[in-house]
Design a protein around this motif. Structure first.
Motif, mmCIF file in Angstrom:
data_model
loop_
_atom_site.group_PDB
_atom_site.id
_atom_site.type_symbol
_atom_site.label_atom_id
_atom_site.label_comp_id
_atom_site.label_asym_id
_atom_site.label_seq_id
_atom_site.Cartn_x
_atom_site.Cartn_y
_atom_site.Cartn_z
ATOM 1 N N GLU A 113 -14.498 11.962 32.855
ATOM 2 C CA GLU A 113 -14.753 10.888 33.109
ATOM 3 C C GLU A 113 -14.231 9.679 32.148
ATOM 4 N N HIS A 114 -14.297 10.047 31.054
ATOM 5 C CA HIS A 114 -13.886 8.963 30.037
ATOM 6 C C HIS A 114 -12.415 9.380 29.273
ATOM 7 N N SER A 115 -11.547 9.653 30.123
ATOM 8 C CA SER A 115 -10.246 10.233 29.669
ATOM 9 C C SER A 115 -9.411 9.024 29.179
ATOM 10 N N ASP A 116 -9.531 7.978 29.904
ATOM 11 C CA ASP A 116 -8.674 6.708 29.450
ATOM 12 C C ASP A 116 -8.803 6.244 28.122
ATOM 13 N N ILE A 151 -17.815 14.797 31.016
ATOM 14 C CA ILE A 151 -17.725 13.683 30.171
ATOM 15 C C ILE A 151 -16.204 13.329 29.794
ATOM 16 N N MET A 152 -15.596 14.415 29.430
ATOM 17 C CA MET A 152 -14.096 14.178 28.914
ATOM 18 C C MET A 152 -13.288 13.811 30.094
ATOM 19 N N GLU A 156 -20.577 2.600 22.308
ATOM 20 C CA GLU A 156 -19.967 2.924 23.208
ATOM 21 C C GLU A 156 -19.257 4.060 23.782
ATOM 22 N N ASP A 157 -18.681 4.706 22.824
ATOM 23 C CA ASP A 157 -18.054 5.906 22.863
ATOM 24 C C ASP A 157 -18.761 7.148 22.320
ATOM 25 N N PHE A 188 -21.850 9.724 23.512
ATOM 26 C CA PHE A 188 -22.309 10.399 24.660
ATOM 27 C C PHE A 188 -23.506 11.439 24.411
ATOM 28 N N ASN A 225 -8.959 13.826 20.952
ATOM 29 C CA ASN A 225 -9.660 12.609 21.165
ATOM 30 C C ASN A 225 -11.257 12.909 21.297
ATOM 31 N N TRP A 226 -11.656 13.905 21.003
ATOM 32 C CA TRP A 226 -13.077 14.420 20.960
ATOM 33 C C TRP A 226 -13.727 14.990 19.959
ATOM 34 N N LYS A 259 -16.086 10.122 21.563
ATOM 35 C CA LYS A 259 -14.614 9.774 22.042
ATOM 36 C C LYS A 259 -14.036 9.105 20.670
#
Length: 285
Positions: free
Chosen positions: A282-285, A279-280, A118-119, A121, A76-77, A139
């Protein structure tokens, strides 16, 4: 002194920052990177973690702005350069990023994802004048990284942050979809080359002044030289360990306008492991 790594725009060539001049000139703005000069053509599956990205701007009239590279670091990254996701040559805002993976030809790919702003960073300390902290994360909706041609790459550990200690005498592998030569040849195929680490003092001597603390340098100094160039921005340099493990140690950030005339500068990945992990998480959902 001017350094550069020119972005790879889709419609016209854009020099986003001023390129570096030969040693002895006054240090000023860096220029962003594009492609592997004098590189060897890669084969499918040789660099399964490298992606090609097209950046789009404008909401009502969406248009391609420029191209960059990046790497898959998890399903996902995507890891890339901050100047890739923030730069725009017009009044329009960047709104999305098209990611292509799985093949060495830009026109062919096995996996695709469109990521929206928005995804995206960028590092909060990124400086678009000096290219300090030139690192960013995107993301993704998810890549299948268990195929022969799409996989993730490991990242340099925190303890490798001091380049002169960790990489002195080491040779990296550079890969990118940027220019193949100083005269602007773009075969739109992934190229690669081997580039030895350049000590910090030697790199600053080539640039004629201080360079950001957050970069490491590499160059082979051979004729013809192998180096990153306009269009390689955001792509990786990796280190292959004796056990065969491939580890990303740098992100193509900036270099000289004449790409074969001096060391390329790469964001030092090990210095940013805490930021990447935060960052990964914090935005894992």
């Amino acid at each position: 002194m001017k350094y550069s790594l020119g972005l790879c725009p889709v419609l016209v060539t854009i020099i986003f920052l001023t390129c570096a001049e030969p040693k002895g000139s006054q240090l000023s703005l860096p220029e962003i990177s594009d492609r592997v000069v004098n590189g060897v053509e890669a084969r499918d599956g040789q660099f399964p973690y490298v992606i090609w990205m097209t950046v789009y701007e404008g909401y009502l009239f969406r248009r391609a702005s420029h191209n960059c590279d990046g790497t898959i670091i998890s399903p996902n990254w995507i890891l890339t350069a901050a100047h890739c996701i923030l730069h725009s040559d017009s009044f329009l805002n960047i709104v999305s990023y098209d990611i292509r993976a799985g093949r060495v030809l830009q026109s062919e790919y096995t996996q695709f994802d469109r990521i929206y702003e928005e995804d995206a960073f960028a590092h909060p300390g990124y400086n678009d004048s000096t290219l300090d902290n030139d690192i960013a994360l995107l993301k993704s909706h998810g890549f299948d990284i268990n195929t022969e041609t799409v996989q993730s790459v490991a990242l340099a550990p925190r303890e490798w942050a001091n380049g002169d200690v960790s990489y002195l005498g080491k040779t990296f592998i550079l890969a990118g979809f940027g220019y193949a030569s100083d005269n602007g040849q773009r075969p739109r195929r992934l190229l690669w080359a081997k580039v030895p680490y350049v000590p910090r003092a030697e790199c600053e001597g080539a640039y004629g002044g201080e360079i950001p603390e957050t970069v490491i340098c590499a160059d082979d100094y051979e004729i013809p030289t192998h180096n990153s160039c306009r269009g390689d921005s955001g792509g990786p340099i990796v280190l292959k360990t004796p056990s065969g493990k491939v580890i990303e140690v740098g992100i193509s950030s900036f270099g000289f306008r004449i790409c074969s005339s001096g060391p390329g500068a790469y964001t030092n990945v090990a210095m940013f492991r805490d930021w990447i992990d935060s960052i990964m998480a914090e935005h894992s959902d």
